[in-house]
Design a protein around this motif. Structure first.
Motif: not given
Length: 434
Positions: A175-182
Motif C-alpha cells: 500500500l505504501a508503494l501505491t502512494a508513490i505513483g500519484p
C-alpha cells in the motif's frame, strides 16, 4: 519579433497527445489505488482481524464516495479549476494511501480509504475536463474514449503487481508503494500541463432540459458499469464452484477478462479518432447478452467460457469509452462539462455499488442462465440512452459540438472548441495599434 512569432507557432503546433497521455496515466495510477486492497485482502484480514464484510467495505469505500459526492465534486472542480483539482486529487490519494499503509485497525483503514476516495473522485471528474480543454474534434473524442480505459487498466496493474509482490512484501509495503505513483504524477502534471483558463464562470443554467443529456449519459454509464463490475464479480465463484477451476486458474481468467474492457476502450478510441460516428459503435453492445450465454455455461470448455466473458467486457469497455466521448456534446455550454462529469461519476458509482448484489440476487432466484437476461436489461438500457444522447446532441457524431481546426474563430469560441494553442494559454502576438 519574428523569433517570438516562431516560438508561439511552435508551441501552438505542439501535439496534444503528450498532454492526453500524461492525464491518462494519472487516471491509471488513481485506478491502481482503487484496486490496491484486493491483492492484499488475505493479509489484511489476518493482520487486522477483519471479516469478509469489513474488507469489502474497505475495498468499495472509494466508489461509495463517488456515488455520494459526484455532482458536488463537479461544482467544486468548476470553481477550483480542473488542472489544480487533478493535481490535488493525486496528492490526496498519495497521502491517504500512505495512511492506509500505516493503519493499525479497521476504522483507520476505512477512514484512509474514504479520504483516498475523495482524491479519486477529484481525479476522475477533473481528468476528462482537462482533456476537453486541451483537445478538439476527432482528437477530443479519441482522448475521452481513451480515458474510459483508465479503470480497467489500473485494476489490471494493481492485480498483477500486487499479486506478484504478495509473496515477498507485506501489505504495508504494497500500500505504501501505491502512494508513490500519484505523488510523482502530481509533480509531472504540474510541470507538463499548460496553464488552463481560470476565469470565473457563470452559474449553471437551470432551464428545463439543461442537464437531460448529461443525466442520460450518467444513467447509461451507471448501467454499463453495473454490468461490467457484476460480471467480473460473479465470474470467480462460477468458475470455482461450477467449473471446478482452481483459485489460481480463476484468477488468471478474471485478469484476462478485466483487460478485455481496456481493449474495448482502446478500440473505441481508435475508431473515433478515424472518424467513426458515435452512434455506429452502440450496436456492438448487443454482443454482451449473447456472449453471456457461453460465458456462464458449464457445458463448454473453460477456454470458450473465458473467451466469451472477455468478449462481454470488450463490448462493455467500448461503450463506456463511448459514453465519455459523448460528454462534451451532451451539454449546451462548454463550462458545463465539469458538472456533467460529476453526474457521470455519481451515477457510475451507484451502478458499481449495485451491480454485484443485483446480479447475485438474480442468480439466487433464477440460476446462472439469468446472467444473460440481467445483462440484456441493464446493458440494453445503457445502449438505448447512449444512442439517444448521441443522436440528439451531435447527430451521432463522435465530435459533437467540437469543430475542426479550420472552423472560424468566432464560431469556435461560441461552441467552446478551442484550438490546442489557445487552450494551452498560447496567445497570438498583439498587433500594434494605429
Amino acid at each position: 519579433m519574428h523569433d517570438r512569432k516562431r516560438g508561439s507557432q511552435r508551441r501552438a503546433s505542439t501535439s496534444p497527445w503528450k498532454y492526453v497521455l500524461a492525464t491518462w496515466l494519472a487516471g491509471v495510477l488513481a485506478a491502481v489505488g482503487l484496486g490496491a486492497v484486493s491483492p492484499a485482502g488475505s493479509a489484511l484480514r489476518s493482520s487486522l482481524g477483519l471479516s469478509g464484510g469489513a474488507l469489502a467495505w474497505a475495498t468499495s469505500s472509494i466508489t461509495a464516495v463517488s456515488a455520494v459526492l459526484g455532482i458536488p465534486a463537479g461544482w467544486w472542480v468548476r470553481r477550483f479549476g480542473a488542472q489544480r483539482a487533478l493535481c490535488w486529487g493525486l496528492l490526496v490519494m498519495s497521502v491517504a494511501a500512505a495512511g492506509s499503509a500505516t493503519a493499525g485497525s479497521w476504522g483507520l483503514l476505512l477512514g484512509a480509504r474514504i479520504a483516498e476516495g475523495v482524491g479519486y473522485l477529484l481525479v476522475f471528474v477533473a481528468g476528462p475536463v482537462v482533456l476537453t480543454h486541451l483537445t478538439q474534434g476527432g482528437i477530443r473524442s479519441a482522448a475521452l474514449a481513451l480515458w474510459g480505459t483508465c479503470v480497467p487498466t489500473g485494476l489490471a496493474i494493481a492485480a498483477a503487481t500486487g499479486g506478484a509482490l504478495a509473496a515477498w512484501w507485506t501489505w504495508h509495503q504494497w500500500l505504501a508503494l501505491t502512494a508513490i505513483g500519484p505523488l510523482i504524477m502530481a509533480g509531472v502534471l504540474t510541470a507538463v500541463l499548460p496553464q488552463l483558463p481560470t476565469a470565473a464562470v457563470p452559474c449553471a443554467h437551470r432551464e428545463a432540459g439543461t442537464w437531460n443529456g448529461a443525466l442520460r449519459l450518467g444513467v447509461a454509464y451507471g448501467s454499463l458499469s453495473l454490468v461490467g463490475v457484476a460480471v467480473v464479480m460473479v465470474l470467480p465463484p462460477f468458475l470455482t464452484e461450477h467449473r471446478q477451476a482452481t483459485p489460481a486458474v480463476a484468477g488468471t481468467v478474471v485478469a484476462v477478462v478485466c483487460l478485455g474492457s481496456a481493449v474495448g476502450g482502446l478500440a473505441a478510441s481508435w475508431l473515433l479518432r478515424r472518424g467513426s460516428a458515435l452512434s455506429s459503435l452502440v450496436p456492438l453492445g448487443a454482443v454482451m447478452p449473447v456472449a453471456c450465454l457461453p460465458a456462464f455455461s458449464a457445458e463448454l470448455p473453460l477456454a470458450v467460457s473465458g473467451g466469451a466473458a472477455t468478449l462481454v467486457l470488450v463490448a462493455d469497455g467500448l461503450l463506456i469509452s463511448a459514453v465519455f466521448a459523448a460528454v462534451p456534446a451532451s451539454v449546451s455550454r462548454p463550462e458545463h462539462v465539469d458538472i456533467a462529469n460529476g453526474i457521470l461519476n455519481q451515477l457510475g458509482g451507484v451502478g458499481i455499488l449495485l451491480g454485484p448484489p443485483v446480479f447475485g440476487l438474480v442468480i439466487a432466484v433464477a440460476g446462472w442462465g439469468a446472467v444473460a437476461a440481467a445483462t440484456l436489461v441493464f446493458g440494453g438500457l445503457g445502449m438505448v440512452l447512449l444512442l439517444t444522447t448521441a443522436r440528439t446532441s451531435g447527430g451521432g457524431s463522435a465530435g459533437g459540438r467540437s469543430r475542426s481546426p479550420d472552423t472560424s474563430r468566432g464560431r469556435d469560441m461560441r461552441e467552446g472548441s478551442e484550438p490546442i494553442g489557445k487552450a494551452a494559454g498560447v496567445s497570438k502576438p498583439h498587433r500594434p495599434r494605429p
